[in-house]
Write a protein that holds these residues in place. Structure first.
Motif, PDB file in Angstrom:
ATOM      1  N   ASN A 182      -9.595  -0.381   1.716  1.00  0.00           N
ATOM      2  CA  ASN A 182      -9.881  -1.468   1.532  1.00  0.00           C
ATOM      3  C   ASN A 182     -11.252  -2.272   1.355  1.00  0.00           C
ATOM      4  O   ASN A 182     -11.531  -2.840   0.629  1.00  0.00           O
ATOM      5  N   PHE A 237      -5.757  -4.402   8.179  1.00  0.00           N
ATOM      6  CA  PHE A 237      -6.324  -4.402   6.844  1.00  0.00           C
ATOM      7  C   PHE A 237      -7.706  -3.947   7.006  1.00  0.00           C
ATOM      8  O   PHE A 237      -8.026  -2.895   6.253  1.00  0.00           O
ATOM      9  N   GLU A 265      -5.902  -8.920  -6.526  1.00  0.00           N
ATOM     10  CA  GLU A 265      -5.402  -7.808  -5.838  1.00  0.00           C
ATOM     11  C   GLU A 265      -5.757  -7.523  -4.456  1.00  0.00           C
ATOM     12  O   GLU A 265      -4.843  -7.608  -3.628  1.00  0.00           O
ATOM     13  N   ILE A 266      -6.858  -7.828  -4.165  1.00  0.00           N
ATOM     14  CA  ILE A 266      -7.589  -7.487  -2.626  1.00  0.00           C
ATOM     15  C   ILE A 266      -7.041  -8.594  -1.754  1.00  0.00           C
ATOM     16  O   ILE A 266      -6.412  -8.370  -0.751  1.00  0.00           O
ATOM     17  N   TYR A 288       4.199  -0.792  -9.795  1.00  0.00           N
ATOM     18  CA  TYR A 288       2.895  -1.437  -9.322  1.00  0.00           C
ATOM     19  C   TYR A 288       1.750  -0.446  -9.019  1.00  0.00           C
ATOM     20  O   TYR A 288       0.616  -0.524  -9.696  1.00  0.00           O
ATOM     21  N   ARG A 302      -3.203  -8.235  -1.079  1.00  0.00           N
ATOM     22  CA  ARG A 302      -2.961  -7.234   0.029  1.00  0.00           C
ATOM     23  C   ARG A 302      -3.332  -7.581   1.410  1.00  0.00           C
ATOM     24  O   ARG A 302      -2.561  -7.473   2.225  1.00  0.00           O
ATOM     25  N   ASP A 317       0.815  -1.277   0.007  1.00  0.00           N
ATOM     26  CA  ASP A 317       0.005   0.044  -0.045  1.00  0.00           C
ATOM     27  C   ASP A 317       0.924   1.148   0.007  1.00  0.00           C
ATOM     28  O   ASP A 317       0.470   2.455   0.021  1.00  0.00           O
ATOM     29  N   SER A 318       2.037   1.131  -0.001  1.00  0.00           N
ATOM     30  CA  SER A 318       2.987   2.216  -0.031  1.00  0.00           C
ATOM     31  C   SER A 318       3.957   2.206  -1.206  1.00  0.00           C
ATOM     32  O   SER A 318       5.062   1.671  -1.142  1.00  0.00           O
ATOM     33  N   CYS A 366      -0.628  -8.679   4.279  1.00  0.00           N
ATOM     34  CA  CYS A 366      -0.721  -7.727   5.423  1.00  0.00           C
ATOM     35  C   CYS A 366      -0.119  -8.367   6.569  1.00  0.00           C
ATOM     36  O   CYS A 366      -0.863  -9.386   7.210  1.00  0.00           O
ATOM     37  N   ASP A 415     -12.757  -0.937  -2.074  1.00  0.00           N
ATOM     38  CA  ASP A 415     -11.848  -2.198  -2.841  1.00  0.00           C
ATOM     39  C   ASP A 415     -12.898  -3.386  -2.885  1.00  0.00           C
ATOM     40  O   ASP A 415     -13.225  -4.054  -3.914  1.00  0.00           O
ATOM     41  N   ALA A 423       7.271  -1.058  -5.984  1.00  0.00           N
ATOM     42  CA  ALA A 423       5.961  -0.860  -5.553  1.00  0.00           C
ATOM     43  C   ALA A 423       5.483   0.465  -6.157  1.00  0.00           C
ATOM     44  O   ALA A 423       4.303   0.477  -6.470  1.00  0.00           O
TER      45      ALA A 423
END
Length: 118
Positions: free
Chosen positions: A76, A70, A56-57, A12, A60, A1-2, A64, A79, A9
């Protein structure tokens, strides 16, 4: 997420931004008559987009370090609400873009979903 955590990253994050933009445009273009991706082809393309967002979710979440953290992030949840319901609906009803008789499903998939993706 960063995105600033590493070079990969950052790439991406930029790639997902463009992918999100293309997915929204693709979905919105399906509302014109005749749609640029007719019938089954349009449904399959939309389903592939939904699968990519869902994966993707899930990635992530699985990466996490603190799963409760999360779920404390509002983005989130957005999403999750943008990807999973449409994928479940398409898997249950098939990958087709619906006819006029399925107006509620068509409205959800072609009108509401692009807004949530943004």
């Amino acid at each position: 997420d960063s995105p600033e955590s590493s070079y990969a990253a950052g790439i991406y994050a930029r790639a997902m931004w463009y992918f999100t933009l293309v997915s929204v445009c693709t979905t919105l273009l399906q509302t014109v008559e005749p749609p640029p991706l007719p019938g089954l082809l349009g449904g399959v393309v939309e389903m592939i987009i939904d699968v990519i967002f869902s994966v993707e979710i899930l990635l992530r979440f699985s990466l996490c370090p603190f799963p409760l953290l999360f779920f404390s992030v509002v983005w989130n949840w957005v999403d999750i609400l943008a990807a999973l319901p449409s994928l479940v609906l398409r898997l249950c009803l098939g990958p087709f873009i619906f006819d006029e008789e399925d107006e509620v499903a068509r409205m959800l998939l072609l009108s509401t979903l692009p807004i949530l993706r943004l």
